[in-house]
Design a protein around this motif. Structure first.
Motif, PDB file in Angstrom:
ATOM      1  N   SER A   4      -0.483 -12.743   7.317  1.00  0.00           N
ATOM      2  CA  SER A   4      -1.830 -13.121   7.751  1.00  0.00           C
ATOM      3  C   SER A   4      -2.803 -12.834   6.611  1.00  0.00           C
ATOM      4  CB  SER A   4      -2.221 -12.338   9.001  1.00  0.00           C
ATOM      5  OG  SER A   4      -2.438 -10.997   8.657  1.00  0.00           O
ATOM      6  N   PHE A   6      -4.619 -10.403   6.097  1.00  0.00           N
ATOM      7  CA  PHE A   6      -4.544  -9.029   5.605  1.00  0.00           C
ATOM      8  C   PHE A   6      -3.596  -8.928   4.412  1.00  0.00           C
ATOM      9  CE2 PHE A   6      -2.109  -4.979   5.962  1.00  0.00           C
ATOM     10  CZ  PHE A   6      -3.065  -4.176   5.385  1.00  0.00           C
ATOM     11  N   LEU A 321      -4.286   2.615   4.194  1.00  0.00           N
ATOM     12  CA  LEU A 321      -4.036   1.419   5.007  1.00  0.00           C
ATOM     13  C   LEU A 321      -3.100   1.742   6.164  1.00  0.00           C
ATOM     14  CD1 LEU A 321      -3.710  -1.351   2.276  1.00  0.00           C
ATOM     15  CD2 LEU A 321      -5.492  -1.153   4.033  1.00  0.00           C
ATOM     16  N   LYS A 322      -2.107   2.572   5.871  1.00  0.00           N
ATOM     17  CA  LYS A 322      -1.189   2.940   6.942  1.00  0.00           C
ATOM     18  C   LYS A 322      -1.883   3.836   7.956  1.00  0.00           C
ATOM     19  CE  LYS A 322       3.177   3.174   6.537  1.00  0.00           C
ATOM     20  NZ  LYS A 322       4.535   3.654   6.239  1.00  0.00           N
ATOM     21  N   ALA A 323      -2.741   4.744   7.477  1.00  0.00           N
ATOM     22  CA  ALA A 323      -3.445   5.638   8.398  1.00  0.00           C
ATOM     23  C   ALA A 323      -4.315   4.840   9.368  1.00  0.00           C
ATOM     24  CB  ALA A 323      -4.308   6.633   7.618  1.00  0.00           C
ATOM     25  N   ILE A 324      -4.939   3.781   8.881  1.00  0.00           N
ATOM     26  CA  ILE A 324      -5.798   3.033   9.787  1.00  0.00           C
ATOM     27  C   ILE A 324      -5.039   1.927  10.514  1.00  0.00           C
ATOM     28  CG2 ILE A 324      -7.927   3.622   8.550  1.00  0.00           C
ATOM     29  CD1 ILE A 324      -7.945   0.851   7.349  1.00  0.00           C
ATOM     30  N   GLY A 325      -3.712   1.985  10.469  1.00  0.00           N
ATOM     31  CA  GLY A 325      -2.942   1.154  11.388  1.00  0.00           C
ATOM     32  C   GLY A 325      -2.051   0.084  10.790  1.00  0.00           C
ATOM     33  N   ALA A 326      -1.967  -0.021   9.442  1.00  0.00           N
ATOM     34  CA  ALA A 326      -1.052  -1.018   8.872  1.00  0.00           C
ATOM     35  C   ALA A 326       0.381  -0.560   9.092  1.00  0.00           C
ATOM     36  CB  ALA A 326      -1.327  -1.198   7.387  1.00  0.00           C
ATOM     37  N   LYS A 327       1.242  -1.499   9.469  1.00  0.00           N
ATOM     38  CA  LYS A 327       2.645  -1.148   9.694  1.00  0.00           C
ATOM     39  C   LYS A 327       3.414  -1.215   8.385  1.00  0.00           C
ATOM     40  CE  LYS A 327       2.685  -2.815  14.379  1.00  0.00           C
ATOM     41  NZ  LYS A 327       3.179  -3.842  15.295  1.00  0.00           N
ATOM     42  N   GLN A 330       4.055  -4.603   7.081  1.00  0.00           N
ATOM     43  CA  GLN A 330       2.917  -5.276   6.444  1.00  0.00           C
ATOM     44  C   GLN A 330       2.777  -4.848   4.987  1.00  0.00           C
ATOM     45  OE1 GLN A 330       0.117  -4.072   9.702  1.00  0.00           O
ATOM     46  NE2 GLN A 330      -0.477  -6.229   9.679  1.00  0.00           N
TER      47      GLN A 330
ATOM     48  N   ASP B  77       6.158   2.510  14.513  1.00  0.00           N
ATOM     49  CA  ASP B  77       5.372   1.279  14.639  1.00  0.00           C
ATOM     50  C   ASP B  77       4.367   1.355  15.784  1.00  0.00           C
ATOM     51  OD1 ASP B  77       6.217  -0.054  12.469  1.00  0.00           O
ATOM     52  OD2 ASP B  77       7.312  -1.636  13.548  1.00  0.00           O
ATOM     53  N   ALA B  80       1.486   3.390  14.670  1.00  0.00           N
ATOM     54  CA  ALA B  80       0.602   2.593  13.812  1.00  0.00           C
ATOM     55  C   ALA B  80      -0.291   1.703  14.663  1.00  0.00           C
ATOM     56  CB  ALA B  80       1.435   1.757  12.839  1.00  0.00           C
ATOM     57  N   GLU B  81       0.310   1.110  15.698  1.00  0.00           N
ATOM     58  CA  GLU B  81      -0.482   0.235  16.572  1.00  0.00           C
ATOM     59  C   GLU B  81      -1.561   1.004  17.318  1.00  0.00           C
ATOM     60  OE1 GLU B  81       1.800  -2.264  19.306  1.00  0.00           O
ATOM     61  OE2 GLU B  81       2.958  -2.930  17.550  1.00  0.00           O
ATOM     62  N   ARG B  83      -2.986   3.802  16.357  1.00  0.00           N
ATOM     63  CA  ARG B  83      -4.032   4.155  15.384  1.00  0.00           C
ATOM     64  C   ARG B  83      -4.940   2.966  15.138  1.00  0.00           C
ATOM     65  NH1 ARG B  83       0.306   6.648  12.358  1.00  0.00           N
ATOM     66  NH2 ARG B  83       0.368   4.925  10.869  1.00  0.00           N
ATOM     67  N   ARG B  84      -4.302   1.815  15.037  1.00  0.00           N
ATOM     68  CA  ARG B  84      -5.037   0.594  14.737  1.00  0.00           C
ATOM     69  C   ARG B  84      -5.986   0.225  15.882  1.00  0.00           C
ATOM     70  NH1 ARG B  84      -1.246  -4.415  14.815  1.00  0.00           N
ATOM     71  NH2 ARG B  84      -1.888  -4.325  16.975  1.00  0.00           N
ATOM     72  N   PHE B  89     -10.766   6.659  11.954  1.00  0.00           N
ATOM     73  CA  PHE B  89     -10.678   7.829  11.071  1.00  0.00           C
ATOM     74  C   PHE B  89     -11.827   7.876  10.071  1.00  0.00           C
ATOM     75  CE2 PHE B  89      -6.365   7.137  12.456  1.00  0.00           C
ATOM     76  CZ  PHE B  89      -5.845   8.416  12.620  1.00  0.00           C
ATOM     77  N   MET B 108     -11.554  -3.843   7.526  1.00  0.00           N
ATOM     78  CA  MET B 108     -10.110  -3.725   7.278  1.00  0.00           C
ATOM     79  C   MET B 108      -9.257  -3.415   8.518  1.00  0.00           C
ATOM     80  SD  MET B 108      -8.177  -4.524   4.845  1.00  0.00           S
ATOM     81  CE  MET B 108      -9.184  -4.602   3.377  1.00  0.00           C
ATOM     82  N   PRO B 109      -9.688  -2.480   9.409  1.00  0.00           N
ATOM     83  CA  PRO B 109      -8.847  -2.213  10.584  1.00  0.00           C
ATOM     84  C   PRO B 109      -8.657  -3.464  11.447  1.00  0.00           C
ATOM     85  CG  PRO B 109     -10.523  -0.524  10.337  1.00  0.00           C
ATOM     86  CD  PRO B 109     -10.868  -1.615   9.370  1.00  0.00           C
ATOM     87  N   ARG B 111      -8.806  -6.596  10.217  1.00  0.00           N
ATOM     88  CA  ARG B 111      -7.972  -7.510   9.428  1.00  0.00           C
ATOM     89  C   ARG B 111      -6.499  -7.142   9.577  1.00  0.00           C
ATOM     90  NH1 ARG B 111      -9.646  -9.486   3.412  1.00  0.00           N
ATOM     91  NH2 ARG B 111     -11.432 -10.254   4.586  1.00  0.00           N
ATOM     92  N   ILE B 112      -6.237  -5.837   9.622  1.00  0.00           N
ATOM     93  CA  ILE B 112      -4.850  -5.398   9.825  1.00  0.00           C
ATOM     94  C   ILE B 112      -4.331  -5.904  11.163  1.00  0.00           C
ATOM     95  CG2 ILE B 112      -3.420  -3.364  10.278  1.00  0.00           C
ATOM     96  CD1 ILE B 112      -5.140  -1.869   8.209  1.00  0.00           C
ATOM     97  N   GLY B 114      -5.295  -8.558  12.770  1.00  0.00           N
ATOM     98  CA  GLY B 114      -5.041 -10.002  12.710  1.00  0.00           C
ATOM     99  C   GLY B 114      -6.303 -10.755  12.340  1.00  0.00           C
TER     100      GLY B 114
END
Ligand SMILES: Nc1ncnc2c1ncn2[C@@H]1O[C@H](COP(=O)(O)OP(=O)(O)OP(=O)(O)O)[C@@H](O)[C@H]1O
Ligand SMILES: [Mg+2]
Lengths: 421, 224
Positions: A4, A6, A321-327, A330, B77, B80-81, B83-84, B89, B108-109, B111-112, B114
């Protein structure tokens, strides 16, 4: 969706932001692609020239009458009859006779039937030895008689003419090699006397001079009409051999093997007669393949190490990026995309440079014979296939090389990054 | 009311040559919209606790519930979801991505999550940036912003995904006291307005004093 905005935007921005590193990777890939293109087109062209030189002036497959072996004494009909005494020690002189194919139109028809495809042309040839003389000069020659229009489709004499004509050769006219012409001081329109091995002689008018670049032809061949050669060689309406030109030169051995099963004639193909050329080419192929493998490997490793460095430098960003939710997936995609993009761009650049280089080299022409005939100094085979090969290899190796750094990026634990600061 | 965040006898032992016990028997809950400050001496376990709540780390004992759901042993995973989608944070350092503008960083959060989520939230995030006085800095890169501006972008980023809980680990630690109070007041007013819960780690007593409630940590235990 797998990719996507991102992944695309992070991959793109990082590449643009770290311009130096991106250009470095691009350069590595482009260099290896140029190298592969260069090597492949040069070696491909060289091999094509070697094969061309070897096969252009000979038929790919030749059918000739079988050798007549003398019978052993015990096979002689008289050996079975006790009344006829066998003289041991008597010298039997076998008559030196031309081996001929009497019913050649039938053989040609049979060949058509046996080889419905893959044959570009066939020609019946009356061939034998003779001597050409002019004034006090004499030179041994091979007499080659054939219908010019048919012969030239199997062996392209016409386009190798330095002067005069071959197609439409009349009775009493001959085409000779340019070295023979020089040796005998002959020009177009001069007359020569030919004496055949069958002790028949006739006069011929020089109607054409060829420069084939092949010494035996240029120095000692005389091309005649079929009828003239047949009468010089006492062949009547027979010929000595039938030559075939194939669509695929490398099909020759297979075709010969097939024909041998059906025809009671001696059959030869150029591949069997040129084993050394072929094994040389095979060795060349093996070594160029090896060079390509190592080039690809080296560029892959270089790409991998540059990317490992870049991942190390980006570890904070990855962590955040991972902390704020990137898997993890990704993150993996981001770095794999970067590898793919840089390698594709590098491959394109490498192909462009390679093309310019090969094109320039291919344009260099040098004079290769006394008649002023020119040829490429570097016979490059500047073909899309090699570019596809080089680009494909570079992209595949680059993407594979980026997988490890991408994977290690995806494994970054955000906690270490946050703690590290 | 169901607490948004609930810890039950949570403990954390860091393995290693000498195992370190960082937390022991920590139990507390945070209600929706509540602003909670977490204070304690250096090494008392504040960051450890925040990382557990932030689903960046897993507890070795006890359980953790977030928005009514047991998330103690959630897979990577899923964490992560969560957190997203549920957490925001703010770190001591802003950690903005240098390649992106202030607006893009704040987005950014989303965009991550989608492209559609980003496009849907763009106007709201832009409005938040304007609210924190960054309306004229939307297209600046982090390198072109002051420390306080950077941290304000980071606060907006934490709010971008419309989270349930904001977790902030000394978000003002890098700022001078005037800026620190400004960012902190901002965090407080925004979260009150948007009815978000906040768990804020701080050394600064005056900042802690602005919280609805203060939790004291000492040697990994809560003291009251
Ligand atoms: N990864 C780790 N491995 C081992 N021990 C750790 C690890 N992380 C933290 N600790 C230990 O856990 C304890 C709590 O650390 P933590 O970072 O949570 O403290 P803190 O309250 O945030 O301190 P500070 O105010 O200095 O940030 C400390 O004794 C620390 O040494
Ligand atoms: Mg801490």
């Amino acid at each position: 969706m797998l990719i996507s905005r991102f992944e695309l935007s992070v991959a793109r921005r990082q590449l643009l932001h770290n311009r130096g590193q991106t250009l470095l990777t691009l350069g590595v890939v482009a260099t290896s692609v140029t190298l592969i293109v260069f090597l492949a087109t040069l070696i491909g062209g060289l091999q094509r020239r070697i094969i061309g030189d070897t096969t252009s002036m000979i038929p790919h497959v030749v059918v000739s009458a079988p050798e007549r072996l003398p019978l052993a004494p015990w096979e002689l009909p008289s050996a079975t009859a006790p009344a006829a005494p066998l003289f041991v020690g008597r010298v039997v002189k076998l008559e030196q006779r031309l081996r001929k194919i009497e019913d050649w139109p039938a053989v040609v028809a049979r060949l058509r039937e046996l080889m419905p495809g893959g044959v570009a042309a066939r020609v019946a040839v009356a061939e034998g030895q003779g001597v050409v003389s002019r004034e006090s000069n004499r030179k041994p020659v091979t007499l080659v008689g054939a219908v010019p229009a048919e012969f030239t489709r199997v062996v392209d004499l016409q386009s190798n003419l330095a002067a005069g004509r071959y197609l439409g050769l009349n009775g009493g006219e001959a085409v000779i090699g340019y070295k023979l012409a020089a040796d005998l001081n002959l020009r177009l329109g001069d007359r020569v006397r030919v004496l055949s091995s069958e002790a028949v002689s006739a006069d011929f008018l020089v109607a054409g001079i060829v420069d084939t670049g092949i010494a035996v032809i240029d120095r000692s061949s005389l091309f005649l009409n079929l009828k003239d050669a047949q009468s010089l060689l006492n062949l009547g309406s027979a010929v000595t051999r039938i030559g075939l030109r194939l669509d695929d030169v490398f099909d020759a051995s297979r075709q010969r093997e097939r024909l041998e099963q059906y025809l009671p004639y001696e059959i030869n193909d150029w591949m069997r007669d040129n084993q050394r050329v072929l094994s040389g080419i095979r060795a060349q192929n093996d070594s160029s393949r090896m060079i390509i493998v190592f080039t690809v490997l080296a560029s892959g490793l270089a790409v991998a190490s540059i990317m490992v460095m870049s991942v190390t430098r980006k570890i904070q960003e990855i962590g955040i990026l991972k902390a704020i939710g990137a898997k993890s997936r990704q993150i993996l995609v981001i770095f794999a995309l970067q590898g793919l993009a840089v390698c594709a761009a590098g491959a394109a650049l490498g192909c462009a440079v390679g093309w310019v280089l090969c094109d320039a080299l291919g344009r260099i022409e040098v004079v290769v014979s006394a008649t002023g005939r020119t040829a490429q100094l570097f016979p490059v085979a500047n073909e899309p296939f090699y570019y596809g090969l080089a680009a494909g290899l570079a992209v595949v190796s680059g993407v594979l090389a980026s997988l490890y750094p991408a994977w290690s990026a995806s494994r970054v634990d955000p906690i270490h990054v946050i703690r590290g600061q | 009311m169901i607490p948004l965040l609930e810890l039950c006898s949570v403990g954390k032992v860091y393995p290693g040559g000498v195992a370190t016990r960082a937390l022991e028997e920590v139990s507390f809950a945070v209600a929706p919209g509540e602003f909670v400050a977490l204070v304690g001496a250096s090494g008392s376990g504040k960051t450890t606790l925040l990382n557990l709540v932030g689903l960046l780390d897993t507890p070795t004992e006890g359980s953790l519930r977030l928005a009514g759901r047991d998330v103690t042993g959630a897979a990577e995973d899923l964490r992560a979801e969560l957190r997203r989608d549920l957490l925001g944070f703010v770190f001591q350092f802003h950690y903005l991505l240098p390649e992106f503008t202030a607006l893009e960083n704040a987005l950014m959060p989303l965009r991550i999550r989608g492209t559609a989520a980003e496009d849907a939230g763009r106007a709201r995030v832009r409005a938040l940036l304007e609210k924190v006085d960054l309306g004229d800095r939307l297209h600046h890169r982090p390198g072109q912003l002051s420390g306080g501006q950077q941290q304000r972008v980071a606060v907006v980023r934490a709010l971008a995904n419309d989270p349930q809980v904001i977790l902030a680990d000394e978000p003002t630690g890098n700022l001078d006291s005037r800026n620190a109070h400004a960012v902190c007041d901002l965090l407080r007013s925004l979260t009150k307005e948007l009815h978000k819960s906040v768990l804020l780690v701080t050394h600064d007593e005056t900042i802690a004093a602005k919280a609805d409630r203060i939790l004291h940590l000492r040697d990994g235990r809560l003291v009251t």
